[in-house]
Design a protein around this motif. Structure first.
Motif, short mmCIF file in Angstrom:
data_model
loop_
_atom_site.label_atom_id
_atom_site.label_comp_id
_atom_site.label_asym_id
_atom_site.label_seq_id
_atom_site.Cartn_x
_atom_site.Cartn_y
_atom_site.Cartn_z
N LYS A 146 16.12 -26.15 -80.36
CA LYS A 146 16.06 -24.97 -81.23
C LYS A 146 16.38 -25.32 -82.68
N VAL B 178 10.68 -22.66 -88.53
CA VAL B 178 10.82 -21.21 -88.66
C VAL B 178 11.23 -20.84 -90.08
N PRO C 57 8.32 -15.29 -87.67
CA PRO C 57 9.08 -14.16 -87.15
C PRO C 57 9.60 -14.37 -85.72
N TYR C 58 9.47 -15.58 -85.19
CA TYR C 58 9.90 -15.86 -83.82
C TYR C 58 10.37 -17.29 -83.70
N THR C 59 11.14 -17.59 -82.63
CA THR C 59 11.74 -18.93 -82.53
C THR C 59 11.45 -19.64 -81.21
N SER C 60 10.83 -18.99 -80.23
CA SER C 60 10.57 -19.67 -78.96
C SER C 60 9.60 -20.82 -79.18
N ASN D 32 5.84 -19.75 -79.17
CA ASN D 32 5.44 -18.99 -80.35
C ASN D 32 5.45 -19.84 -81.62
#
Length: 182
Positions: free
Chosen positions: A141, A148, A154-157, A160
């Motif tokens: 992460k 990111v 707008p997302y971190t997975s 995505n």
């Protein structure tokens, strides 16, 4: 501008159901606004994507949909607007792209989907690049957060972020540089 014309379009829609419907008819790059109250990070991300590829606004044929299209263009610049016939976008007293019949939506987006099918864009990332770069799994992460933050995602997975990197046309080398940057 020629390079942009050799890339797939990015479709901007309102919600999850719209996204699902567009992906089912063959649209690869789809970004949802979340409705009329668009988060600033989504607008910033769309501005980054718009530097690389044309945005196609596919919003509902109603007041809020027109407002979303106007707001996006005010923040990111001119985009292609697609206008659905309201009569074809009504089902059970609801108005929207998600209410359209699949064949009507395909017909509406035919020039763009056809372009996407036949354009000469190769995807910028290989199947295992995200794994090779340590962007999935335990401890990944922190690395993804560098991407990111740089591109206002707008997302971190992992999935995505990988999709966003493809929309941005980033390749493995670009991502290595972002990750290495302290």
């Amino acid at each position: 501008m020629e390079e942009i014309n050799n890339r797939r379009y990015c479709y901007v829609i309102e919600g999850v159901t719209d996204e699902d419907k567009l992906k089912k008819i063959g649209c690869l790059f789809v970004v949802k606004t979340g409705g009329k109250y668009i988060r600033p990070d989504i607008l910033s991300f769309l501005a980054e994507v718009h530097k690389v590829r044309e945005l196609v606004l596919v919003t509902d044929p109603d007041g809020p949909g027109r407002g979303i299209a106007k707001h996006v263009q005010a923040k990111v610049g001119p985009c292609i607007e697609v206008h659905a016939e309201k009569e074809k976008a009504i089902y059970h007293d609801k108005v929207g792209i998600a209410e359209m019949k699949k064949e009507d939506l395909k017909s509406l987006l035919k020039p763009y989907i056809t372009h996407d099918l036949f354009c000469d864009e190769n995807l910028s990332l290989g199947e295992d690049d995200f794994i090779d770069l340590g962007l999935v799994g335990s401890g990944s992460k922190e690395k993804r957060m560098k991407i990111v933050n740089k591109y206002h995602l707008p997302y971190t997975s992992a999935k995505n972020v990988e999709d966003a990197c493809l929309m941005l046309g980033l390749n493995k080398h670009d991502i290595e540089e972002i990750i290495a940057d302290e």
